[in-house]
Design an enzyme around this catalytic site. Structure first.
Site, mmCIF file in Angstrom:
data_model
loop_
_atom_site.group_PDB
_atom_site.id
_atom_site.type_symbol
_atom_site.label_atom_id
_atom_site.label_comp_id
_atom_site.label_asym_id
_atom_site.label_seq_id
_atom_site.Cartn_x
_atom_site.Cartn_y
_atom_site.Cartn_z
ATOM 1 N N TYR B 278 0.845 -1.191 0.000
ATOM 2 C CA TYR B 278 0.000 0.000 0.000
ATOM 3 C C TYR B 278 0.886 1.249 0.000
ATOM 4 O O TYR B 278 1.646 1.473 0.938
ATOM 5 C CB TYR B 278 -0.869 -0.040 1.247
ATOM 6 C CG TYR B 278 -1.956 0.982 1.385
ATOM 7 C CD1 TYR B 278 -1.739 2.334 1.152
ATOM 8 C CD2 TYR B 278 -3.216 0.592 1.807
ATOM 9 C CE1 TYR B 278 -2.756 3.259 1.311
ATOM 10 C CE2 TYR B 278 -4.232 1.519 1.984
ATOM 11 C CZ TYR B 278 -4.001 2.849 1.736
ATOM 12 O OH TYR B 278 -5.001 3.762 1.912
ATOM 13 N N TYR B 326 -2.275 4.668 -9.929
ATOM 14 C CA TYR B 326 -3.482 3.950 -10.393
ATOM 15 C C TYR B 326 -4.735 4.673 -9.915
ATOM 16 O O TYR B 326 -5.476 5.266 -10.695
ATOM 17 C CB TYR B 326 -3.454 2.516 -9.867
ATOM 18 C CG TYR B 326 -4.677 1.705 -10.237
ATOM 19 C CD1 TYR B 326 -5.056 1.544 -11.565
ATOM 20 C CD2 TYR B 326 -5.438 1.067 -9.253
ATOM 21 C CE1 TYR B 326 -6.172 0.791 -11.904
ATOM 22 C CE2 TYR B 326 -6.553 0.314 -9.580
ATOM 23 C CZ TYR B 326 -6.911 0.176 -10.905
ATOM 24 O OH TYR B 326 -8.016 -0.571 -11.232
#
Lengths: 133, 380
Positions: B278, B326
């Site tokens: 992450y 993204y």
């Protein structure tokens, strides 16, 4: 827009009372002698409720920081530091470094600092400034 | 949970990602959930377990028409969905329910039907951090980093390199928000957010959602998609205050969660074909590589610089482009999980050829919490 100010709780009132009296107050365990922060009525290391409040030296070193460049009307119009200092007694705390340019050149990790206080109505906040030689 | 005994049989993101001003938070949850149910060939009446964060599982169950025998509202930030996967696997193994739906939806950019980030001024953060101008991730998550750089001998160029290489992955992904190549100089010349962080070292702010459906592995063959098995998982929490992290150069929650997941899965680092860490900010993959044990402390920056995590490298990392390129709705963990599932199904836009094991590692809050899930596509 005003700065976000703390709302003391029964467990933290002594800290904020200390700031109003220009004192940085820490807590220390009566059993294991650990100094700790933020305030709570028991030792986070050994769980003992036998803790005492004492006046810290106010000496610290610059542990880490950022210089915020995003708009924060409550923090003024210029980039400002948001720092974590390591107190001489061991615990670390969040603060702003004041009394020096808010630049990477002026804010050097591990530089010696000392506490200073500023009042905002009923609340007094602890800040840190470069220690006088 | 016995390794491999629980499988992901449905997985989908929202139909659109990015700017979605015509959908609210609950609408994004539902869009993702309906897509995941269609992916698995299931109806709401087939689901008997619900987990979510950011919304209440009560809201989600009622909105979708689900009558659960198990609900989990664990909300520890962006890695909540990793914890939901772990909790759901345990609940299914224990027989509390059979088929669990985990949903995420967030109107991070458009803020339609979204709550605030407010924290009480009487909380510990409210008293001892917020008065100093600490309120949003760019001034919180970044606080430990100058100490970390000094302790490890890393530089701002090392942070920038993380962003540059993740953009290379994003370029392969048609759904990525940003696909144009960038250089280290581009990153270092992007606007200053909070020294030492430039804009291109910080995640996007977008709208979107995702959902997963889990059930027992022995049922998994009855579903239309290739099953993705859960080999192991871990979780931990440390502190709500970034200033009180035990060690500014390493996340305790990362270490505890990762170790637990690897032990349960019974795998070593050399077994890992694909990795998600992450990346809310550019320092997270560096901490993650070290705290998960892929690199020794001090070696992560060179590991990335030497292109080990880049396309063609031996440890493909954040192959969807990550939170940096993204998408990042606020709680990005669900999108990391979706990319791991795509890689294990063999359908990712930047597919890692022959990948059999994927590690998906999430962070919650500002190093406050962590969750790790290890997937495989090999039947137990």
């Amino acid at each position: 827009m005003d700065r976000a100010l703390p709302q003391p709780t029964p467990e933290t009132q002594h800290f904020w009372d200390g700031c109003a009296a220009q004192e940085l107050r820490l807590q220390r365990c009566g059993e294991c002698q650990d100094s700790y922060f933020p305030p709570r009525p028991f030792c986070p290391k050994c769980g003992s409720r036998q803790v005492e409040i004492y006046r810290a030296s106010g000496k610290a070193t610059l542990y880490s920081y950022v210089i915020n460049h995003r708009p924060r009307p409550d923090m003024g119009t210029e980039p400002h530091s948001i720092a974590v200092v390591e107190l001489a007694e061991g615990p670390r705390m969040m603060t702003n470094i004041v009394g020096c340019p808010q630049t990477p050149e002026a804010l050097v990790l591990d530089m010696p600092l000392e506490v200073t206080f500023e009042s905002f109505g009923a609340i007094t906040l602890p800040f840190f400034k470069p220690a006088e030689a | 949970m016995t390794p491999g005994s629980i499988a992901v049989v449905g997985a989908a993101e929202t139909t659109r990602l990015g700017k979605i001003p015509d959908m609210s938070v609950i609408g994004l949850h539902a869009d993702a959930a309906l897509n995941a149910m269609a992916d698995a060939g299931l109806k709401a009446s087939d689901i008997d377990g619900v987990a979510t964060a950011g919304a209440s599982p009560v809201e989600i169950a009622h909105y979708l028409g689900i009558t659960p025998t198990w609900a989990d509202g664990t909300a520890v930030g962006g890695c909540s969905f990793m914890l939901h996967v772990r909790h759901a696997a345990a609940a299914i193994a224990e027989g509390l329910c059979n088929t669990v739906l985990i949903t995420h939806g967030e109107s991070g950019r458009s803020r339609v039907g979204a709550g605030g980030f407010g924290r009480s001024p009487s909380s510990l953060m409210g008293q001892f951090e917020m008065p100093y101008g600490v309120t949003s991730p760019p001034t919180m998550f970044t606080i430990p980093v100058l100490r970390y750089l000094k302790a490890r001998g890393y530089t701002v160029e090392d942070l920038a390199t993380v962003s540059v290489i993740q953009r290379e992955w994003a370029a392969k992904n048609p759904r990525a928000s940003f696909k144009d190549p960038i250089s280290v100089a581009d990153v270092l010349n992007s606007p200053m957010i909070a020294w030492p962080f430039r804009m291109l070292m910080c995640c996007l702010v977008t709208d979107g959602g995702g959902a997963l459906i889990l059930t027992r592995a022995e049922r998994a063959r009855d579903f239309p998609q290739r099953p993705v098995y859960i080999l192991g998982a871990g979780e931990s929490v440390e502190t709500p205050m970034v200033s009180q992290m035990e060690d500014f150069t390493s996340s305790k929650a990362f270490r505890v969660s990762g170790k637990k997941a690897f032990a349960e899965a019974g795998i070593g680092h050399a077994d890992v074909d694909h990795l998600m860490i992450y990346d809310a900010f550019a320092h997270l993959p560096l901490y993650g590589l070290e705290d998960l044990g892929f690199c020794e402390p001090g070696e992560a920056a060179a590991f990335i610089r030497d292109r080990n995590t880049a396309p063609g490298g031996k440890l493909p990392l954040n192959t969807n482009g990550g939170g940096l390129s993204y998408m990042h709705s606020g709680m990005y963990g669900m999108y990391a999980l979706q990319e791991s599932v795509r890689q294990m199904r063999g359908i990712a836009p930047a597919q890692v050829p022959g990948a059999k094991i994927s590690v998906c590692h999430g962070v919650g809050g500002m190093f406050a919490a962590s969750g790790t899930v290890i997937f495989t596509n090999e039947a137990p």
